[in-house]
Design a protein around this motif. Structure first.
Motif, short mmCIF file in Angstrom:
data_model
loop_
_atom_site.label_atom_id
_atom_site.label_comp_id
_atom_site.label_asym_id
_atom_site.label_seq_id
_atom_site.Cartn_x
_atom_site.Cartn_y
_atom_site.Cartn_z
N ASP A 68 44.90 41.60 38.12
CA ASP A 68 45.06 40.97 36.81
C ASP A 68 45.36 39.49 37.05
O ASP A 68 46.45 39.14 37.52
N LEU A 69 44.41 38.62 36.73
CA LEU A 69 44.57 37.19 37.02
C LEU A 69 45.69 36.55 36.21
O LEU A 69 46.18 35.48 36.59
N SER A 87 54.40 43.76 31.81
CA SER A 87 55.20 43.01 32.78
C SER A 87 54.48 42.85 34.10
O SER A 87 54.80 41.96 34.90
N GLY A 88 53.51 43.72 34.35
CA GLY A 88 52.76 43.65 35.60
C GLY A 88 53.47 44.38 36.72
O GLY A 88 54.66 44.69 36.65
N ILE A 142 46.62 49.69 36.85
CA ILE A 142 46.37 48.65 35.85
C ILE A 142 47.50 47.62 35.92
O ILE A 142 48.61 47.91 36.35
N PHE A 143 47.18 46.39 35.55
CA PHE A 143 48.13 45.27 35.55
C PHE A 143 48.67 44.96 36.95
O PHE A 143 49.81 44.53 37.10
N TYR A 144 47.84 45.19 37.97
CA TYR A 144 48.23 44.86 39.35
C TYR A 144 48.07 43.36 39.56
O TYR A 144 47.01 42.80 39.32
N ARG A 182 38.94 44.22 32.47
CA ARG A 182 40.02 43.26 32.24
C ARG A 182 40.47 42.66 33.56
O ARG A 182 40.94 41.53 33.60
N PHE A 183 40.30 43.41 34.63
CA PHE A 183 40.75 42.98 35.95
C PHE A 183 39.56 42.49 36.77
O PHE A 183 38.41 42.67 36.38
#
Length: 444
Positions: free
Chosen positions: A185-186, A253-254, A262-264, A178-179
């Motif tokens: 995370d774009l 929310s990131g 994750i979600f960086y 996903r990243f």
């Protein structure tokens, strides 16, 4: 008497290894092919596995009295792919057949990961943009929609200029991540100067990310035992303690302080966004004053096979208006909604750096609609588990990352006939309505 942990460790050698499961699935695939039953929704034909059904419309390319929405399209499941390079080859072939101006932007220097952009000239003014693969592994749905649309555009030109951006995150798509290649995370990374100042200075635990850090980002390689027992025990305990909405908000929310998590969202604009922004600006697409409709395809949230249109917080139109433009969409939700429970938009109130919001701010287009088309896949718990396991392997067991990446592939890409048919039907409807909308508004 051995402890519970010791007992489970003794059981682990008896668990079938991944290669055994692969052989079993292969034998099942052969069985289904011999009996004539499609294994993964692929259409079988006399000269090979995949055939494109004939179009039911015979009008010429310049038949301006007929639009895509008037055609009785028969989308082909052959437009789906099992890997990034297969998808890219299909996209390039379809773009050439449609007479598109094709650009290939190298995203990872020294490696063959490209973001391909097909610009199909329209018969009139207006602009439609369609992007896929911002979240890598999620790109297989958007890729199939784009390839199918290009095959139709080879038969007749779209009503306005249409830009199809294939695999914004090619590395993630190629590796079922996903990243991206930097673990960014774009869809949390598309920020201008003010946006970066906000996210880098805010409380890192604003949405409660650190409360779940030990579950989101274990600092060790994944194992069968962890994936199938430990993680399934830890996640429900966290849910019972904090609640689903809190856990989802903490995740989506990131975060900008744990590079391996994750979600960086990163600390600066990633190459994918920098390249796409440069391309759009140099060719004048962001400066055009014509009506613009931009659809960004994602997968993972919502009811399987159904789509939700998510509007950025900068949206200029109400949800009811957008639903009237796209009546086939299952639902329309705003990213600022305070939804709970099963709402796809629930938990996104603190999310920043989304692609649709970023390009909406950069564009000078009139009467803009920027939206995410999100297709549901599997349950949220399965999706979250897959992301955690793949990310553990990416950082702590790179050799086995391809094995664990199958979890993310299966979580974001449901390879069944029914799901693929729904994605093509709903995806093409939204894309072709986007083209009609931009073209008709440009004539006013």
């Amino acid at each position: 008497m051995p402890s519970c942990r010791q007992f489970l460790r003794r059981l682990e050698p008896w668990v079938p290894p991944w290669w055994f499961n692969s052989i079993l699935l292969g034998l099942l695939a052969i069985l289904f092919s011999v009996t004539g039953v499609p294994f993964d929704g692929v259409t079988h034909g006399p000269h090979g596995l995949c055939v494109h059904p004939p179009s039911q419309h015979v009008a010429g390319r310049d038949d301006l009295n007929v639009t895509f929405l008037d055609l009785h399209l028969t989308p082909s499941l052959c437009d789906f792919s099992e890997g990034y390079y297969e998808a890219r080859a299909k996209f390039r072939k379809a773009a050439a057949a449609a007479g598109a101006d094709l650009s290939r932007l190298s995203v990872v220097p020294g490696h063959d990961y490209t973001m391909d952009i097909a610009v199909v000239p329209g018969t009139g003014p207006g602009l439609t943009v369609h992007t896929s693969g911002v979240h890598g592994v999620e790109g297989y749905a958007g890729s199939a929609i784009q390839i199918s649309a290009l095959r139709e555009m080879a038969k007749r030109s779209p009503e306005c200029t249409t830009i199809l951006v294939h695999a914004v995150n090619p590395y993630g798509m190629a590796h079922y991540r996903r990243f991206n290649e930097h673990n960014v995370d774009l869809n949390r990374n598309a920020l201008d100067r003010d946006g970066w100042a906000e996210v880098l200075s805010r409380d890192p635990n604003l949405a409660g990310y650190d409360d779940f850090d030990s579950v989101f980002n274990p600092r060790h390689p994944p194992s069968w035992l962890y994936a199938n027992l430990v993680l399934w025990l830890r996640m429900p305990l966290m849910l019972a303690r904090f609640g689903l909405t809190h856990m989802k908000a903490a995740m989506v929310s990131g975060q900008y302080h744990i590079p391996s998590g994750i979600f960086y969202g990163g600390t600066q604009l990633e190459p994918s966004h920098a390249l796409l922004t440069e391309f759009m600006q140099e060719n004048g697409y962001l400066n055009m004053s014509v009506p613009i409709t931009w659809i960004d395809v994602h997968t993972g949230l919502g009811q399987s096979g159904k789509d939700t249109l998510l509007l950025p917080r900068s949206a200029q139109y109400s949800r009811d208006h957008v639903h009237s433009v796209f009546p086939e969409a299952e639902s329309v939700q705003g990213m600022v909604a305070s939804g709970d429970g099963d709402d796809v938009s629930a938990g996104y109130q603190l999310t920043r750096g989304t692609q649709d919001g970023y390009y909406a701010l950069l564009s000078s287009g009139s009467k803009p609609i920027f939206a995410v088309q999100e297709f549901g896949t599997v349950s949220p718990m399965v999706v979250a588990r897959a992301m955690v396991l793949e990310n553990m392997a990416f950082h702590h067991d790179a050799v086995k990352q391809p094995v664990w990446a199958e979890y993310t592939r299966d979580a974001f890409y449901v390879r069944t006939r029914e799901w693929k048919q729904q994605v093509l039907k709903r995806g093409l409807a939204v894309l072709f309505r986007s083209i009609r909308r931009s073209a008709e508004l440009a004539k006013e």
